[in-house]
Design an enzyme around this catalytic site. Structure first.
Site, mmCIF file in Angstrom:
data_model
loop_
_atom_site.group_PDB
_atom_site.id
_atom_site.type_symbol
_atom_site.label_atom_id
_atom_site.label_comp_id
_atom_site.label_asym_id
_atom_site.label_seq_id
_atom_site.Cartn_x
_atom_site.Cartn_y
_atom_site.Cartn_z
ATOM 1 N N ARG A 38 0.822 -1.213 0.000
ATOM 2 C CA ARG A 38 0.000 0.000 0.000
ATOM 3 C C ARG A 38 0.859 1.267 0.000
ATOM 4 N NH1 ARG A 38 -5.589 -0.465 1.759
ATOM 5 N NH2 ARG A 38 -6.209 -2.568 1.212
ATOM 6 N N ARG A 42 -3.371 6.836 1.092
ATOM 7 C CA ARG A 42 -3.852 8.037 1.801
ATOM 8 C C ARG A 42 -2.828 8.730 2.692
ATOM 9 N NH1 ARG A 42 -9.023 4.972 3.849
ATOM 10 N NH2 ARG A 42 -7.353 3.450 3.794
ATOM 11 N N ARG A 51 -7.399 11.970 -4.908
ATOM 12 C CA ARG A 51 -8.548 11.237 -4.389
ATOM 13 C C ARG A 51 -9.721 12.173 -4.052
ATOM 14 N NH1 ARG A 51 -12.029 8.770 -2.874
ATOM 15 N NH2 ARG A 51 -12.139 6.975 -1.480
ATOM 16 N N ASP A 87 -6.847 -2.704 -7.111
ATOM 17 C CA ASP A 87 -7.332 -3.274 -5.859
ATOM 18 C C ASP A 87 -7.645 -4.734 -6.130
ATOM 19 O OD1 ASP A 87 -8.233 -2.367 -3.001
ATOM 20 O OD2 ASP A 87 -9.763 -3.770 -3.684
ATOM 21 N N TYR A 165 -14.708 -11.935 0.547
ATOM 22 C CA TYR A 165 -15.474 -10.713 0.241
ATOM 23 C C TYR A 165 -16.753 -11.046 -0.513
ATOM 24 C CZ TYR A 165 -11.732 -7.694 1.864
ATOM 25 O OH TYR A 165 -10.818 -7.048 2.653
HETATM 26 O O1 CP3 Z 1 -0.079 -1.450 -2.529
HETATM 27 C C1 CP3 Z 1 -0.354 -0.529 -3.325
HETATM 28 O O2 CP3 Z 1 0.123 0.611 -3.213
HETATM 29 C C2 CP3 Z 1 -1.226 -0.858 -4.511
HETATM 30 C C3 CP3 Z 1 -2.613 -0.614 -4.320
HETATM 31 C C4 CP3 Z 1 -3.504 -1.554 -3.509
HETATM 32 C C5 CP3 Z 1 -4.769 -1.132 -3.049
HETATM 33 N N1 CP3 Z 1 -5.407 -2.200 -2.514
HETATM 34 C C6 CP3 Z 1 -5.311 0.227 -3.177
HETATM 35 C C7 CP3 Z 1 -6.359 0.658 -2.241
HETATM 36 C C8 CP3 Z 1 -3.365 -2.899 -3.178
HETATM 37 C C9 CP3 Z 1 -2.186 -3.832 -3.374
HETATM 38 C C10 CP3 Z 1 -4.587 -3.295 -2.554
HETATM 39 C C11 CP3 Z 1 -4.843 -4.671 -2.114
HETATM 40 C C12 CP3 Z 1 -6.011 -4.935 -1.271
HETATM 41 N N2 CP3 Z 1 -7.242 -4.364 -1.299
HETATM 42 C C13 CP3 Z 1 -6.038 -5.975 -0.308
HETATM 43 C C14 CP3 Z 1 -4.921 -6.930 -0.044
HETATM 44 C C15 CP3 Z 1 -3.840 -6.281 0.727
HETATM 45 C C16 CP3 Z 1 -4.159 -6.130 2.166
HETATM 46 O O3 CP3 Z 1 -4.194 -4.989 2.622
HETATM 47 O O4 CP3 Z 1 -4.349 -7.157 2.786
HETATM 48 C C17 CP3 Z 1 -7.302 -5.961 0.286
HETATM 49 C C18 CP3 Z 1 -7.795 -6.871 1.390
HETATM 50 C C19 CP3 Z 1 -8.063 -4.952 -0.352
HETATM 51 C C20 CP3 Z 1 -9.487 -4.623 -0.115
HETATM 52 C C21 CP3 Z 1 -9.697 -3.213 0.228
HETATM 53 N N3 CP3 Z 1 -9.487 -2.145 -0.621
HETATM 54 C C22 CP3 Z 1 -10.175 -2.709 1.449
HETATM 55 C C23 CP3 Z 1 -10.528 -3.551 2.661
HETATM 56 C C24 CP3 Z 1 -10.258 -1.319 1.302
HETATM 57 C C25 CP3 Z 1 -10.856 -0.338 2.279
HETATM 58 C C26 CP3 Z 1 -10.030 -0.186 3.484
HETATM 59 C C27 CP3 Z 1 -9.066 0.917 3.302
HETATM 60 O O5 CP3 Z 1 -7.855 0.703 3.482
HETATM 61 O O6 CP3 Z 1 -9.550 2.024 3.018
HETATM 62 C C28 CP3 Z 1 -9.779 -0.980 0.017
HETATM 63 C C29 CP3 Z 1 -9.628 0.365 -0.555
HETATM 64 C C30 CP3 Z 1 -8.278 0.750 -1.074
HETATM 65 N N4 CP3 Z 1 -7.528 0.006 -1.938
HETATM 66 C C31 CP3 Z 1 -7.590 1.959 -0.817
HETATM 67 C C32 CP3 Z 1 -6.392 1.912 -1.550
HETATM 68 C C33 CP3 Z 1 -5.316 2.964 -1.652
HETATM 69 C C34 CP3 Z 1 -8.084 3.098 0.042
HETATM 70 C C35 CP3 Z 1 -9.165 3.787 -0.730
HETATM 71 C C36 CP3 Z 1 -9.272 5.253 -0.482
HETATM 72 O O7 CP3 Z 1 -8.477 6.008 -1.053
HETATM 73 O O8 CP3 Z 1 -10.207 5.633 0.217
#
Ligand code: CP3
Length: 359
Positions: A38, A42, A51, A87, A165
């Site tokens: 990640r 944010r 964003r 994602d 999910y």
């Molecule tokens: O790593 C990176 O920089 C690449 C981008 C990336 C995102 N999601 C962007 C994202 C990657 C590799 C993911 C993977 C992801 N997404 C996983 C597996 C990795 C982990 O953390 O275990 C999972 C379980 C998700 C599912 C997901 N996406 C959730 C639960 C959420 C909401 C929770 C949160 O952190 O806000 C997201 C949203 C998400 N995906 C965001 C980002 C940058 C945040 C969204 C925002 O900007 O509001």
């Protein structure tokens, strides 16, 4: 910190020969490679600025925006790899599930999968048709990364984590519906996992074809299962997905959290590098894997919210336990947290390079 040491080059001329790619193959490196799960997100002002204008799905579905966000942390820090901005959940949309990211609630699937008929109705469409935006984002980003010599990581959720999910309809604490389906209707469970493993395998393969140098297989929540359940209900499907992806001939990182009790099983399912969270000492994790295995991890992401002295101490402890073994990639044990100070990120990356530099 020693300034002279901290100026170690982060990016060799060619991505293919980069220290990240070398570490994935357990070859010796000039300094430990670092990237952070990640790393685009944010905690960065540049990300928040974009964003505020677009939703997360709009950003993922625009190759230009996804590529721009992928590059933000690369411009800001001496990272050894980029990970394509996407994602794990959009592939579920292509199966017919309605995905929404709800503010302060996280992802929601409006029509979760609960019955045999729901599973039978799921489509498996060719990824080039279903997820062209991420493949295009990879091609676009390669053009920006190649001159810098920084390799690009593609990724997918693993079948179990995606199934959780799809079945729960969002994030979950106890996975009641998921484990419920697994225990009460094994045939339906396996059918769902077969569909997901085909999708995941083909999606990863297509990302490598589009230009990803390394693939990460995110089985983030699989540690919620017992090793016996992992072996019976997950392993064959993860293996199938990884086998399809492996045909692209790029290294694969197999990541999960809370998996300390089944690292050997994750490895049995496949992958060249095993990701570990912070619930296990990294040298102990190594002992549970086949000799010569590569490992990625394992700093607790919360550490980055602490004072620098503590960050340095805990990072040093991990690096001392690694003790120069080949096949090590420094990373957090899970994703970077939104409240992480950027200055700590910059210092962490430079410290790992400086402390491990061999030249
Ligand atoms: O790593 C990176 O920089 C690449 C981008 C990336 C995102 N999601 C962007 C994202 C990657 C590799 C993911 C993977 C992801 N997404 C996983 C597996 C990795 C982990 O953390 O275990 C999972 C379980 C998700 C599912 C997901 N996406 C959730 C639960 C959420 C909401 C929770 C949160 O952190 O806000 C997201 C949203 C998400 N995906 C965001 C980002 C940058 C945040 C969204 C925002 O900007 O509001």
């Amino acid at each position: 910190m020693n300034r002279e040491l901290s100026s170690v080059e982060a990016v060799p001329a060619s991505s293919a020969e980069s220290r990240f790619l070398r570490a994935c193959r357990s070859l010796p490196v000039d300094a430990t490679p670092v990237w952070l799960m990640r790393q685009a997100g944010r905690y960065m002002e540049e990300y928040r600025a974009l964003r505020s204008k677009y939703s997360i799905l709009e950003m993922i579905k625009s190759p230009e925006l996804a590529s721009e966000v992928t590059m933000q942390p690369i411009r800001a820090y001496n990272l050894d790899a980029a990970i394509i901005f996407a994602d794990i959940l959009p592939p579920l949309e292509t199966m017919g599930l309605q995905l929404e990211f709800v503010k302060s609630e996280g992802p929601v699937i409006h029509n979760p999968v609960r019955s045999r008929a729901d599973v039978e109705a799921l489509r498996v469409v060719p990824v080039e048709e279903a997820l062209p935006f991420t493949l295009d984002a990879i091609k676009l980003t390669r053009k920006q990364l190649d001159p810098l010599g920084v390799p690009l990581i593609g990724f997918s959720g693993a079948p179990f984590t995606l199934a959780s999910y799809a079945i729960e309809g969002g994030s979950s604490k106890n996975y009641l519906h998921t484990k419920g389906l697994m225990m009460s209707d094994a045939r339906t469970w396996h059918l769902l996992m077969e569909k997901l493993s085909a999708l995941v395998g083909n999606y990863l393969f297509a990302q490598a074809q589009a230009g990803a140098y390394v693939l990460q297989f995110f089985d983030s929540w699989v540690g919620a299962l017992s090793p016996a359940d992992y072996r019976e209900y997950i392993l064959p499907h993860s293996r199938h997905a990884i086998e399809i992806a492996s045909q692209a001939n790029v290294p694969i990182i197999h990541f999960g959290t809370n998996t300390s009790g089944m690292l050997d099983l994750l490895q049995e399912a496949g992958g060249d590098v095993i990701g570990v969270d912070w619930h296990i000492d990294i040298d102990t994790a190594w002992q549970r894997l086949k000799p010569g295995s590569a490992i990625q991890g394992n700093l607790d992401p919360v550490t980055l919210l602490g004072p620098w002295s503590e960050i340095e101490k805990r990072t040093r402890e991990i690096l001392d336990r690694v003790a120069g073994r080949p096949g090590y990639i420094f990373n957090l044990g899970h994703g970077i947290l939104p409240t992480t100070p950027v200055e700590n990120v910059r210092r962490l990356i430079d410290f790992v390079h400086a402390y491990t530099a061999t030249a």
